[in-house]
Design a protein around this motif. Structure first.
Motif, mmCIF file in Angstrom:
data_model
loop_
_atom_site.group_PDB
_atom_site.id
_atom_site.type_symbol
_atom_site.label_atom_id
_atom_site.label_comp_id
_atom_site.label_asym_id
_atom_site.label_seq_id
_atom_site.Cartn_x
_atom_site.Cartn_y
_atom_site.Cartn_z
ATOM 1 N N PRO A 139 0.778 -1.251 -0.153
ATOM 2 C CA PRO A 139 0.181 -0.001 -0.001
ATOM 3 C C PRO A 139 0.904 1.267 0.073
ATOM 4 O O PRO A 139 2.138 1.112 0.119
ATOM 5 N N HIS A 140 0.344 2.409 -0.230
ATOM 6 C CA HIS A 140 1.074 3.770 -0.103
ATOM 7 C C HIS A 140 1.450 4.077 1.182
ATOM 8 O O HIS A 140 2.972 4.762 0.992
ATOM 9 N N GLN A 141 1.170 3.582 1.963
ATOM 10 C CA GLN A 141 1.745 4.037 3.536
ATOM 11 C C GLN A 141 1.616 2.800 4.210
ATOM 12 O O GLN A 141 0.885 2.424 5.196
ATOM 13 N N PRO A 142 2.688 1.751 3.889
ATOM 14 C CA PRO A 142 2.633 0.429 4.402
ATOM 15 C C PRO A 142 2.543 0.397 5.993
ATOM 16 O O PRO A 142 2.128 -0.594 6.546
ATOM 17 N N GLU A 143 3.470 1.283 6.722
ATOM 18 C CA GLU A 143 3.463 1.317 7.798
ATOM 19 C C GLU A 143 2.288 1.427 8.636
ATOM 20 O O GLU A 143 2.160 1.141 10.044
ATOM 21 N N LEU A 144 1.040 2.234 8.179
ATOM 22 C CA LEU A 144 0.006 2.619 8.480
ATOM 23 C C LEU A 144 -1.091 1.617 8.359
ATOM 24 O O LEU A 144 -2.380 1.617 8.596
ATOM 25 N N CYS A 145 -0.437 0.707 7.470
ATOM 26 C CA CYS A 145 -1.745 -0.490 6.872
ATOM 27 C C CYS A 145 -1.418 -1.681 7.452
ATOM 28 O O CYS A 145 -2.316 -2.928 6.968
ATOM 29 N N GLY A 146 -0.543 -2.086 8.431
ATOM 30 C CA GLY A 146 -0.195 -3.324 9.001
ATOM 31 C C GLY A 146 0.559 -4.266 7.841
ATOM 32 O O GLY A 146 0.450 -5.437 7.757
ATOM 33 N N PHE A 147 1.125 -3.807 6.762
ATOM 34 C CA PHE A 147 1.894 -4.494 5.847
ATOM 35 C C PHE A 147 3.327 -4.777 6.467
ATOM 36 O O PHE A 147 4.270 -3.683 6.582
ATOM 37 N N THR A 148 3.440 -6.039 6.357
ATOM 38 C CA THR A 148 4.932 -6.430 6.715
ATOM 39 C C THR A 148 5.445 -7.440 5.572
ATOM 40 O O THR A 148 4.989 -8.512 5.500
ATOM 41 N N PRO A 149 6.050 -6.764 4.698
ATOM 42 C CA PRO A 149 6.508 -7.412 3.501
ATOM 43 C C PRO A 149 7.398 -8.748 3.867
ATOM 44 O O PRO A 149 8.424 -8.805 4.794
ATOM 45 N N ASN A 150 7.111 -10.024 3.116
ATOM 46 C CA ASN A 150 7.939 -11.281 3.265
ATOM 47 C C ASN A 150 8.300 -11.902 2.139
ATOM 48 O O ASN A 150 8.814 -12.906 2.032
ATOM 49 N N VAL A 151 8.025 -10.982 1.072
ATOM 50 C CA VAL A 151 8.447 -11.690 -0.350
ATOM 51 C C VAL A 151 8.999 -10.316 -0.894
ATOM 52 O O VAL A 151 8.168 -9.285 -1.076
ATOM 53 N N PHE A 152 10.293 -10.390 -1.578
ATOM 54 C CA PHE A 152 10.548 -9.450 -2.520
ATOM 55 C C PHE A 152 10.808 -9.838 -3.894
ATOM 56 O O PHE A 152 11.713 -10.774 -3.831
ATOM 57 N N LEU A 153 10.316 -9.300 -4.740
ATOM 58 C CA LEU A 153 10.376 -9.713 -5.898
ATOM 59 C C LEU A 153 10.950 -8.878 -6.945
ATOM 60 O O LEU A 153 10.966 -7.684 -6.949
ATOM 61 N N ASP A 154 12.512 -9.576 -7.504
ATOM 62 C CA ASP A 154 13.180 -8.896 -8.316
ATOM 63 C C ASP A 154 12.775 -8.729 -9.502
ATOM 64 O O ASP A 154 12.396 -9.312 -10.367
ATOM 65 N N ILE A 155 12.359 -7.438 -10.246
ATOM 66 C CA ILE A 155 11.942 -6.991 -11.028
ATOM 67 C C ILE A 155 12.688 -6.136 -12.151
ATOM 68 O O ILE A 155 12.400 -5.471 -13.091
ATOM 69 N N THR A 156 13.956 -6.290 -11.787
ATOM 70 C CA THR A 156 14.956 -5.647 -12.695
ATOM 71 C C THR A 156 14.855 -5.917 -14.120
ATOM 72 O O THR A 156 15.082 -5.188 -14.917
ATOM 73 N N PRO A 157 14.557 -7.283 -14.406
ATOM 74 C CA PRO A 157 14.556 -7.583 -15.936
ATOM 75 C C PRO A 157 13.456 -6.860 -16.551
ATOM 76 O O PRO A 157 13.492 -6.838 -17.701
ATOM 77 N N VAL A 158 12.365 -6.569 -15.927
ATOM 78 C CA VAL A 158 11.141 -5.918 -16.566
ATOM 79 C C VAL A 158 10.838 -4.265 -15.864
ATOM 80 O O VAL A 158 10.019 -3.927 -16.023
#
Length: 247
Positions: free
Chosen positions: A160-179
């Motif tokens: 989300p736009h403001q993750p720390e206020l939305c309970g967003f805890t990322p547990n997957v980081f997707l490498d999008i460098t090729p695209v």
């Protein structure tokens, strides 16, 4: 079998900012990607368009559809909009059943949608709740059903736009460098929200930094963050080198 990805946003352009890289990566690997917007965001997400004299709701919807469709084409995806209205987006029984039927038709392996909380956007949590309910209806709630069912899709929330206020805890980081360039091109199509292009360009760089630190892979330059909310069922514990976790 061909993998199927379904991205469900409250508004027409939500997928571009938050999951364009994931979509482009999926289609580059032969997956089928479908983007579903529950509304065009004609009321609350189209401020630039409303600056034009004599603007109308129908014209705004048309422009938003054209912009989102061009962006989806760049990413290799199909764009569909339910046109349910926004601010507020409301999901009645008919809309919920329509969404469940759509999930059955697409048969996605993965669904990406909004977080369950967003104190700044009234439509995003509504979308999350609708997707989760429709997913259960489409998959028979895990039991035999009188209805046609699909295998329960894995669910990810995009950032989300403001993750720390939305309970967003990322547990997957997707490498999008090729695209990454495809994501930039897709974002450029959304002229009705130009102010977000710079923000999400910077975010891709920042998440790329996080992904490098986590993985030790210096080739990662840009990334998108996700929170997987359905548990992974695996036969071994995957390492950094295994790009896909089996269900």
């Amino acid at each position: 079998m061909t993998k199927r990805l379904l991205v469900v946003g409250a508004h027409a352009a939500d997928f571009v900012w938050r999951a364009a890289g994931a979509i482009a990566l999926a289609t580059a690997q032969g997956a089928q990607a479908t983007v579903l917007a529950l509304s065009y965001g004609e009321r609350g997400e189209s401020g630039e368009l409303w600056k034009e004299p004599g603007q109308t709701v129908e014209r705004v919807k048309q422009i938003r559809h054209e912009q989102a469709e061009r962006a989806a084409q760049i990413l290799g995806a199909q764009f569909v909009c339910f046109d349910l209205g926004d601010y507020p987006l409301e999901i009645d029984r008919a809309a919920l059943e329509r969404l469940a039927a759509f999930i059955r038709d697409v048969g996605p392996d993965i669904i990406i949608t909004h977080t369950p909380h967003d104190p700044f956007n009234p439509d995003h949590p509504v979308t999350h709740d609708a997707v989760m309910r429709a997913r259960l209806l489409a998959s028979g709630a895990g039991v035999a059903s009188a209805f046609e069912t699909v295998k329960p899709p894995v669910v990810y929330c995009f950032e989300p736009h403001q993750p720390e206020l939305c309970g967003f805890t990322p547990n997957v980081f997707l490498d999008i460098t090729p695209v990454y360039e495809q994501k930039i091109m897709a974002m450029q199509q959304i002229g009705s929200q130009q102010y977000l292009q710079h923000y999400y360009t910077e975010l891709a760089e920042r998440r790329g930094n996080h992904a490098r630190r986590i993985s030790g892979d210096a080739t990662v330059r840009y990334a998108e963050a996700f929170q997987r909310i359905t548990p992974a069922v695996v036969r071994w514990l995957p390492s950094h080198d295994e790009g896909e976790v089996s269900r």
